[in-house]
Motif scaffolding. Sequence first.
Motif, PDB file in Angstrom:
ATOM      1  N   ALA A  20       0.850  -1.194   0.000  1.00  0.00           N
ATOM      2  CA  ALA A  20       0.000   0.000   0.000  1.00  0.00           C
ATOM      3  C   ALA A  20       0.882   1.240   0.000  1.00  0.00           C
ATOM      4  O   ALA A  20       2.026   1.197   0.460  1.00  0.00           O
ATOM      5  CB  ALA A  20      -0.910   0.008   1.221  1.00  0.00           C
ATOM      6  N   GLU A  21       0.336   2.325  -0.530  1.00  0.00           N
ATOM      7  CA  GLU A  21       1.065   3.591  -0.572  1.00  0.00           C
ATOM      8  C   GLU A  21       0.212   4.701  -0.004  1.00  0.00           C
ATOM      9  O   GLU A  21      -1.012   4.679  -0.117  1.00  0.00           O
ATOM     10  CB  GLU A  21       1.415   3.970  -2.019  1.00  0.00           C
ATOM     11  CG  GLU A  21       2.400   3.050  -2.675  1.00  0.00           C
ATOM     12  CD  GLU A  21       2.673   3.451  -4.121  1.00  0.00           C
ATOM     13  OE1 GLU A  21       1.977   4.346  -4.650  1.00  0.00           O
ATOM     14  OE2 GLU A  21       3.580   2.859  -4.713  1.00  0.00           O
ATOM     15  N   GLY A  22       0.890   5.672   0.582  1.00  0.00           N
ATOM     16  CA  GLY A  22       0.240   6.897   1.021  1.00  0.00           C
ATOM     17  C   GLY A  22       1.174   8.039   0.679  1.00  0.00           C
ATOM     18  O   GLY A  22       2.383   7.832   0.527  1.00  0.00           O
ATOM     19  N   SER A  23       0.630   9.238   0.538  1.00  0.00           N
ATOM     20  CA  SER A  23       1.507  10.361   0.221  1.00  0.00           C
ATOM     21  C   SER A  23       1.049  11.609   0.956  1.00  0.00           C
ATOM     22  O   SER A  23      -0.106  11.714   1.387  1.00  0.00           O
ATOM     23  CB  SER A  23       1.561  10.603  -1.285  1.00  0.00           C
ATOM     24  OG  SER A  23       0.290  10.935  -1.766  1.00  0.00           O
ATOM     25  N   ILE A  24       1.985  12.542   1.088  1.00  0.00           N
ATOM     26  CA  ILE A  24       1.726  13.787   1.798  1.00  0.00           C
ATOM     27  C   ILE A  24       2.588  14.866   1.149  1.00  0.00           C
ATOM     28  O   ILE A  24       3.737  14.605   0.775  1.00  0.00           O
ATOM     29  CB  ILE A  24       2.030  13.602   3.307  1.00  0.00           C
ATOM     30  CG1 ILE A  24       1.617  14.815   4.119  1.00  0.00           C
ATOM     31  CG2 ILE A  24       3.475  13.258   3.544  1.00  0.00           C
ATOM     32  CD1 ILE A  24       1.689  14.567   5.624  1.00  0.00           C
ATOM     33  N   GLU A  25       2.016  16.041   0.979  1.00  0.00           N
ATOM     34  CA  GLU A  25       2.746  17.141   0.350  1.00  0.00           C
ATOM     35  C   GLU A  25       3.456  17.971   1.411  1.00  0.00           C
ATOM     36  O   GLU A  25       2.958  18.103   2.539  1.00  0.00           O
ATOM     37  CB  GLU A  25       1.781  18.021  -0.444  1.00  0.00           C
ATOM     38  CG  GLU A  25       1.154  17.294  -1.609  1.00  0.00           C
ATOM     39  CD  GLU A  25       0.160  18.145  -2.378  1.00  0.00           C
ATOM     40  OE1 GLU A  25      -0.006  19.338  -2.046  1.00  0.00           O
ATOM     41  OE2 GLU A  25      -0.446  17.601  -3.317  1.00  0.00           O
ATOM     42  N   PHE A  26       4.609  18.529   1.038  1.00  0.00           N
ATOM     43  CA  PHE A  26       5.341  19.398   1.948  1.00  0.00           C
ATOM     44  C   PHE A  26       6.204  20.343   1.121  1.00  0.00           C
ATOM     45  O   PHE A  26       6.287  20.218  -0.100  1.00  0.00           O
ATOM     46  CB  PHE A  26       6.186  18.600   2.940  1.00  0.00           C
ATOM     47  CG  PHE A  26       7.354  17.881   2.322  1.00  0.00           C
ATOM     48  CD1 PHE A  26       8.620  18.425   2.365  1.00  0.00           C
ATOM     49  CD2 PHE A  26       7.171  16.662   1.687  1.00  0.00           C
ATOM     50  CE1 PHE A  26       9.701  17.767   1.793  1.00  0.00           C
ATOM     51  CE2 PHE A  26       8.240  15.997   1.107  1.00  0.00           C
ATOM     52  CZ  PHE A  26       9.514  16.559   1.163  1.00  0.00           C
ATOM     53  N   GLU A  27       6.847  21.266   1.784  1.00  0.00           N
ATOM     54  CA  GLU A  27       7.670  22.254   1.102  1.00  0.00           C
ATOM     55  C   GLU A  27       9.048  22.278   1.732  1.00  0.00           C
ATOM     56  O   GLU A  27       9.188  22.186   2.947  1.00  0.00           O
ATOM     57  CB  GLU A  27       7.009  23.625   1.253  1.00  0.00           C
ATOM     58  CG  GLU A  27       7.683  24.707   0.475  1.00  0.00           C
ATOM     59  CD  GLU A  27       6.750  25.352  -0.549  1.00  0.00           C
ATOM     60  OE1 GLU A  27       7.235  26.180  -1.309  1.00  0.00           O
ATOM     61  OE2 GLU A  27       5.552  25.014  -0.574  1.00  0.00           O
ATOM     62  N   VAL A  28      10.068  22.368   0.889  1.00  0.00           N
ATOM     63  CA  VAL A  28      11.426  22.600   1.382  1.00  0.00           C
ATOM     64  C   VAL A  28      11.685  24.088   1.272  1.00  0.00           C
ATOM     65  O   VAL A  28      11.421  24.701   0.232  1.00  0.00           O
ATOM     66  CB  VAL A  28      12.468  21.785   0.571  1.00  0.00           C
ATOM     67  CG1 VAL A  28      13.883  22.195   0.966  1.00  0.00           C
ATOM     68  CG2 VAL A  28      12.264  20.297   0.788  1.00  0.00           C
ATOM     69  N   VAL A  29      12.164  24.671   2.372  1.00  0.00           N
ATOM     70  CA  VAL A  29      12.411  26.108   2.426  1.00  0.00           C
ATOM     71  C   VAL A  29      13.859  26.361   2.849  1.00  0.00           C
ATOM     72  O   VAL A  29      14.486  25.513   3.481  1.00  0.00           O
ATOM     73  CB  VAL A  29      11.445  26.813   3.401  1.00  0.00           C
ATOM     74  CG1 VAL A  29      10.004  26.721   2.910  1.00  0.00           C
ATOM     75  CG2 VAL A  29      11.555  26.227   4.810  1.00  0.00           C
ATOM     76  N   ASP A  30      14.369  27.514   2.491  1.00  0.00           N
ATOM     77  CA  ASP A  30      15.684  27.940   2.969  1.00  0.00           C
ATOM     78  C   ASP A  30      15.477  28.582   4.340  1.00  0.00           C
ATOM     79  O   ASP A  30      14.701  29.523   4.463  1.00  0.00           O
ATOM     80  CB  ASP A  30      16.309  28.948   1.991  1.00  0.00           C
ATOM     81  CG  ASP A  30      16.600  28.308   0.655  1.00  0.00           C
ATOM     82  OD1 ASP A  30      17.029  27.142   0.616  1.00  0.00           O
ATOM     83  OD2 ASP A  30      16.400  28.978  -0.380  1.00  0.00           O
ATOM     84  N   LYS A  31      16.153  28.050   5.335  1.00  0.00           N
ATOM     85  CA  LYS A  31      15.989  28.623   6.688  1.00  0.00           C
ATOM     86  C   LYS A  31      17.289  29.214   7.167  1.00  0.00           C
ATOM     87  O   LYS A  31      18.337  28.814   6.773  1.00  0.00           O
ATOM     88  CB  LYS A  31      15.512  27.555   7.683  1.00  0.00           C
ATOM     89  CG  LYS A  31      14.069  27.148   7.444  1.00  0.00           C
ATOM     90  CD  LYS A  31      13.543  26.326   8.573  1.00  0.00           C
ATOM     91  CE  LYS A  31      12.085  25.974   8.365  1.00  0.00           C
ATOM     92  NZ  LYS A  31      11.542  25.128   9.394  1.00  0.00           N
TER      93      LYS A  31
END
Length: 136
Positions: free
Chosen positions: A125-136
Motif C-alpha cells: 500500500a502507498e500513502g503520500s503527503i505534500e510538503f515544502e522545502v524552504v531555505d531557513k
Amino acid sequence: DLGQATLEVKNLAFCQRIQSFGSYNRFPSYEFAATEPVLLYAEVNNFSSESTPEGYRTVLRSTIEILDLQGHQVWKQQFAPTEDLCESYRRDYFHSYNFSMPERIYAGPYVLKLTIEDQLAGKVAEGSIEFEVVDK
C-alpha cells in the motif's frame, strides 16, 4: 477476513511528537529545511498477523521516497522490516519514522510517498503527503 482486504496507509502526518495510535502533535506547517530532522506518523489498516507461540506476529517493510512535482525521485530510504508481537490480535497499528530531509534538495514543493509491504500477506500500500522545502 482481513486476508482479503486491501492494505491501506492512512493519516500521514509530519509530527513534533507521537504519543500513541491516533494521538500526535502535527507540525503547524509542513515546511522543512534541508537536513532538518522530521518525524512521520502513518496508520496501517488491513495488515496480516499470524498466530505464533509468542503472540500475534506482524511484519511490515517500509520505504520513503521524496518526489518532485513531476514525479521524479529525489531521495529514497528503505527501512528494515518491522516485526511486531502482540498478545492479542492487533486492530490498530501505526508506524513512526525518524529521518532527516536530504542534504542536497532545492527549495520548493515536494511529495513524500510512503510504501508499506505486508511481508506475511505479500500486499503493498502507498500513502503520500505534500510538503515544502524552504531555505531557513
